[in-house]
Motif scaffolding. Structure first.
Motif, PDB file in Angstrom:
ATOM      1  N   PHE A  24       0.828  -1.200   0.000  1.00 47.48           N
ATOM      2  CA  PHE A  24       0.000   0.000   0.000  1.00 47.48           C
ATOM      3  C   PHE A  24       0.869   1.259   0.000  1.00 47.48           C
ATOM      4  O   PHE A  24       0.684   2.164  -0.824  1.00 47.48           O
ATOM      5  CB  PHE A  24      -0.920  -0.001   1.228  1.00 47.48           C
ATOM      6  CG  PHE A  24      -1.686   1.279   1.423  1.00 47.48           C
ATOM      7  CD1 PHE A  24      -2.795   1.562   0.647  1.00 47.48           C
ATOM      8  CD2 PHE A  24      -1.292   2.205   2.384  1.00 47.48           C
ATOM      9  CE1 PHE A  24      -3.507   2.749   0.824  1.00 47.48           C
ATOM     10  CE2 PHE A  24      -1.987   3.385   2.571  1.00 47.48           C
ATOM     11  CZ  PHE A  24      -3.102   3.651   1.783  1.00 47.48           C
ATOM     12  N   SER A  25       1.833   1.330   0.936  1.00 49.08           N
ATOM     13  CA  SER A  25       2.668   2.532   1.035  1.00 49.08           C
ATOM     14  C   SER A  25       3.594   2.665  -0.163  1.00 49.08           C
ATOM     15  O   SER A  25       3.868   3.786  -0.616  1.00 49.08           O
ATOM     16  CB  SER A  25       3.478   2.515   2.339  1.00 49.08           C
ATOM     17  OG  SER A  25       4.295   1.367   2.433  1.00 49.08           O
ATOM     18  N   PHE A  26       4.070   1.519  -0.715  1.00 46.04           N
ATOM     19  CA  PHE A  26       4.928   1.583  -1.906  1.00 46.04           C
ATOM     20  C   PHE A  26       4.176   2.227  -3.065  1.00 46.04           C
ATOM     21  O   PHE A  26       4.722   3.074  -3.778  1.00 46.04           O
ATOM     22  CB  PHE A  26       5.395   0.183  -2.292  1.00 46.04           C
ATOM     23  CG  PHE A  26       6.252   0.156  -3.543  1.00 46.04           C
ATOM     24  CD1 PHE A  26       7.529   0.695  -3.542  1.00 46.04           C
ATOM     25  CD2 PHE A  26       5.759  -0.397  -4.721  1.00 46.04           C
ATOM     26  CE1 PHE A  26       8.316   0.686  -4.684  1.00 46.04           C
ATOM     27  CE2 PHE A  26       6.543  -0.414  -5.867  1.00 46.04           C
ATOM     28  CZ  PHE A  26       7.822   0.121  -5.853  1.00 46.04           C
TER      29      PHE A  26
ATOM     30  N   LEU B 237      12.289   2.444  -0.160  1.00 44.99           N
ATOM     31  CA  LEU B 237      12.864   2.882   1.113  1.00 44.99           C
ATOM     32  C   LEU B 237      11.783   3.448   2.023  1.00 44.99           C
ATOM     33  O   LEU B 237      11.698   3.130   3.209  1.00 44.99           O
ATOM     34  CB  LEU B 237      13.951   3.929   0.856  1.00 44.99           C
ATOM     35  CG  LEU B 237      14.652   4.515   2.087  1.00 44.99           C
ATOM     36  CD1 LEU B 237      15.418   3.437   2.836  1.00 44.99           C
ATOM     37  CD2 LEU B 237      15.599   5.652   1.678  1.00 44.99           C
ATOM     38  N   GLY B 238      10.936   4.288   1.447  1.00 50.54           N
ATOM     39  CA  GLY B 238       9.844   4.875   2.224  1.00 50.54           C
ATOM     40  C   GLY B 238       8.873   3.813   2.721  1.00 50.54           C
ATOM     41  O   GLY B 238       8.427   3.853   3.871  1.00 50.54           O
ATOM     42  N   ALA B 239       8.570   2.830   1.869  1.00 53.47           N
ATOM     43  CA  ALA B 239       7.653   1.747   2.262  1.00 53.47           C
ATOM     44  C   ALA B 239       8.245   0.929   3.400  1.00 53.47           C
ATOM     45  O   ALA B 239       7.547   0.554   4.349  1.00 53.47           O
ATOM     46  CB  ALA B 239       7.368   0.846   1.053  1.00 53.47           C
ATOM     47  N   GLY B 240       9.548   0.654   3.315  1.00 55.09           N
ATOM     48  CA  GLY B 240      10.209  -0.129   4.359  1.00 55.09           C
ATOM     49  C   GLY B 240      10.230   0.583   5.702  1.00 55.09           C
ATOM     50  O   GLY B 240       9.995  -0.031   6.749  1.00 55.09           O
ATOM     51  N   MET B 241      10.506   1.869   5.683  1.00 57.98           N
ATOM     52  CA  MET B 241      10.536   2.641   6.924  1.00 57.98           C
ATOM     53  C   MET B 241       9.138   2.716   7.545  1.00 57.98           C
ATOM     54  O   MET B 241       8.978   2.647   8.767  1.00 57.98           O
ATOM     55  CB  MET B 241      11.050   4.059   6.637  1.00 57.98           C
ATOM     56  CG  MET B 241      12.441   4.112   6.038  1.00 57.98           C
ATOM     57  SD  MET B 241      13.751   3.793   7.230  1.00 57.98           S
ATOM     58  CE  MET B 241      13.962   5.430   7.914  1.00 57.98           C
ATOM     59  N   THR B 242       8.127   2.839   6.693  1.00 55.32           N
ATOM     60  CA  THR B 242       6.749   2.920   7.177  1.00 55.32           C
ATOM     61  C   THR B 242       6.318   1.623   7.842  1.00 55.32           C
ATOM     62  O   THR B 242       5.756   1.621   8.943  1.00 55.32           O
ATOM     63  CB  THR B 242       5.782   3.250   6.013  1.00 55.32           C
ATOM     64  OG1 THR B 242       6.172   4.492   5.411  1.00 55.32           O
ATOM     65  CG2 THR B 242       4.346   3.353   6.508  1.00 55.32           C
ATOM     66  N   GLU B 243       6.579   0.499   7.170  1.00 59.89           N
ATOM     67  CA  GLU B 243       6.179  -0.800   7.736  1.00 59.89           C
ATOM     68  C   GLU B 243       6.958  -1.102   9.009  1.00 59.89           C
ATOM     69  O   GLU B 243       6.426  -1.725   9.940  1.00 59.89           O
ATOM     70  CB  GLU B 243       6.381  -1.920   6.711  1.00 59.89           C
ATOM     71  CG  GLU B 243       7.825  -2.265   6.431  1.00 59.89           C
ATOM     72  CD  GLU B 243       7.988  -3.332   5.358  1.00 59.89           C
ATOM     73  OE1 GLU B 243       8.759  -4.271   5.593  1.00 59.89           O
ATOM     74  OE2 GLU B 243       7.380  -3.213   4.289  1.00 59.89           O
ATOM     75  N   ALA B 244       8.217  -0.674   9.075  1.00 55.10           N
ATOM     76  CA  ALA B 244       9.031  -0.924  10.268  1.00 55.10           C
ATOM     77  C   ALA B 244       8.466  -0.204  11.483  1.00 55.10           C
ATOM     78  O   ALA B 244       8.400  -0.755  12.584  1.00 55.10           O
ATOM     79  CB  ALA B 244      10.468  -0.479  10.027  1.00 55.10           C
ATOM     80  N   LEU B 245       8.042   1.027  11.281  1.00 50.04           N
ATOM     81  CA  LEU B 245       7.550   1.844  12.384  1.00 50.04           C
ATOM     82  C   LEU B 245       6.207   1.349  12.914  1.00 50.04           C
ATOM     83  O   LEU B 245       5.992   1.270  14.123  1.00 50.04           O
ATOM     84  CB  LEU B 245       7.425   3.304  11.927  1.00 50.04           C
ATOM     85  CG  LEU B 245       7.012   4.318  12.995  1.00 50.04           C
ATOM     86  CD1 LEU B 245       8.031   4.359  14.122  1.00 50.04           C
ATOM     87  CD2 LEU B 245       6.848   5.701  12.371  1.00 50.04           C
ATOM     88  N   PHE B 246       5.318   0.987  12.002  1.00 51.72           N
ATOM     89  CA  PHE B 246       3.954   0.651  12.423  1.00 51.72           C
ATOM     90  C   PHE B 246       3.720  -0.831  12.699  1.00 51.72           C
ATOM     91  O   PHE B 246       2.820  -1.176  13.466  1.00 51.72           O
ATOM     92  CB  PHE B 246       2.954   1.129  11.361  1.00 51.72           C
ATOM     93  CG  PHE B 246       2.831   2.621  11.278  1.00 51.72           C
ATOM     94  CD1 PHE B 246       2.133   3.329  12.233  1.00 51.72           C
ATOM     95  CD2 PHE B 246       3.439   3.318  10.249  1.00 51.72           C
ATOM     96  CE1 PHE B 246       2.024   4.712  12.162  1.00 51.72           C
ATOM     97  CE2 PHE B 246       3.340   4.700  10.167  1.00 51.72           C
ATOM     98  CZ  PHE B 246       2.639   5.402  11.133  1.00 51.72           C
ATOM     99  N   VAL B 247       4.502  -1.714  12.084  1.00 52.35           N
ATOM    100  CA  VAL B 247       4.202  -3.139  12.185  1.00 52.35           C
ATOM    101  C   VAL B 247       5.387  -4.006  12.587  1.00 52.35           C
ATOM    102  O   VAL B 247       5.311  -4.802  13.531  1.00 52.35           O
ATOM    103  CB  VAL B 247       3.631  -3.670  10.842  1.00 52.35           C
ATOM    104  CG1 VAL B 247       3.331  -5.163  10.951  1.00 52.35           C
ATOM    105  CG2 VAL B 247       2.403  -2.902  10.416  1.00 52.35           C
ATOM    106  N   VAL B 248       6.503  -3.867  11.856  1.00 50.06           N
ATOM    107  CA  VAL B 248       7.584  -4.851  11.961  1.00 50.06           C
ATOM    108  C   VAL B 248       8.258  -4.876  13.321  1.00 50.06           C
ATOM    109  O   VAL B 248       8.511  -5.952  13.878  1.00 50.06           O
ATOM    110  CB  VAL B 248       8.642  -4.622  10.856  1.00 50.06           C
ATOM    111  CG1 VAL B 248       9.759  -5.661  10.971  1.00 50.06           C
ATOM    112  CG2 VAL B 248       8.000  -4.714   9.486  1.00 50.06           C
ATOM    113  N   THR B 249       8.567  -3.715  13.880  1.00 51.36           N
ATOM    114  CA  THR B 249       9.293  -3.690  15.150  1.00 51.36           C
ATOM    115  C   THR B 249       8.565  -4.436  16.262  1.00 51.36           C
ATOM    116  O   THR B 249       9.150  -5.322  16.895  1.00 51.36           O
ATOM    117  CB  THR B 249       9.594  -2.246  15.589  1.00 51.36           C
ATOM    118  OG1 THR B 249      10.362  -1.592  14.577  1.00 51.36           O
ATOM    119  CG2 THR B 249      10.390  -2.236  16.887  1.00 51.36           C
TER     120      THR B 249
END
Length: 311
Positions: free
Chosen positions: A95-97, A121-133
């Protein structure tokens, strides 16, 4: 001439979520082994005699010894956290990509080269902040806890409650910096490679008169993107795992302290511990995720054609 309709955002979110859930379930044993390899290295220096005598030596040994001593279900410890996290992660990623890609389109409406990398890069940072961590932290702690003589977590829900009670919400956001760095690099490399190869293959196929790309081609391109991603981002994955272990707060004061201690105590090559099972997972997951995503999007588009709004 009819113009091509833009895919609704809910389509990319749905297709990505379905792809993420299926991929996590299929490839989880490799994730379990990778995490075990990285965690066992982290405690090697504290008791070298004991660890050299008891620690598994490699991926196959870990699988065999775990199944033999704890049963087959043990290699799926932490799966629920991974599936939930991967479902949300993949949905957010695609979605973010698409959103970032739309923002970064050039004057001709195309997103190629550096722009695709930036969108990834933007998609990865977004998913990391909201879900992955949070999902990765919980998964790692569940796996690490299972190695102890008296595990304290009785499952996903109990584990999350115990972690939050003992450490607060920060307890499930352990290692957020390396996770964001890893996910940003992961998606930048993965989407960059995938988009470039996908555009190249599609251009050649259209030149030869073929309109539809076979699923095998999509799987192969996704697998190649996964392989490239592994070796370029592995050090970030190792640091991430170590900072999410049960004893990370006692061992490391921060990201740079963790990097230094890993390098000092275990050597440079230790930053690639777990590369083999992660390679197995990402080479498979790249093919699985992109294939299922594209197939799901095709189905949703066909269903959309039957909508009264477009009849």
């Amino acid at each position: 001439m009819a113009t091509k309709r833009k895919d609704p955002a809910v389509y990319t979110l749905t297709a990505g979520s379905i792809a993420g859930a299926i991929e996590a379930t299929i490839t989880y044993p490799t994730e379990f082994v990778k995490t075990q390899l990285q965690l066992q290295q982290g405690s090697k220096s504290s008791s070298p005699v004991q660890k050299s005598a008891t620690a598994p030596k490699g991926p196959i040994d870990i699988l065999v010894s775990t199944v033999r001593t704890q049963g087959l279900t043990a290699i799926y410890r932490g799966l629920s956290a991974m599936v939930i996290g991967n479902t949300a992660k993949a949905g957010v990623r695609f979605f973010s990509f698409e959103q970032y890609k739309n923002l970064l389109k050039d004057s001709e409406g195309k997103t190629t080269g550096v722009r695709s990398v930036l969108a990834g890069l933007g998609a990865g940072m977004t998913e990391a902040l909201f879900v992955v961590t949070p999902s990765e932290t919980i998964k790692t702690k569940l796996i690490h806890d299972g190695n102890s003589a008296n595990p304290q977590y009785r499952g996903l829900v109990h584990g999350v409650k115990t972690i939050v009670k003992a450490e607060g919400l920060g307890g499930i956001y352990r290692g957020v910096i390396p996770v964001m760095a890893r996910q940003g690099a992961n998606s930048a490399v993965r989407f960059g490679v995938y988009s470039s190869l996908n555009d190249l293959v599609k251009a050649r196929m259209m030149a030869s008169g073929t309109q539809q790309m076979p699923a095998a081609y999509t799987f192969g391109i996704g697998a190649i993107a996964g392989i490239v991603t592994v070796y370029t981002t592995m050090p970030l994955d190792v640091v991430k795992t170590k900072m999410q272990g049960l004893n990370a707060r006692q061992l490391y004061s921060g990201v740079f302290d963790c990097c230094w201690k890993v390098f000092k105590n275990e050597g440079l090559l230790s930053f690639w511990n777990g590369a083999t099972p992660r390679l197995a997972r990402l080479s498979m997951s790249g093919g699985i995720v992109f294939s299922i995503y594209e197939s799901t999007m095709t189905i949703l588009r066909k269903l959309d054609n039957f909508s009264p709004l477009h009849s």
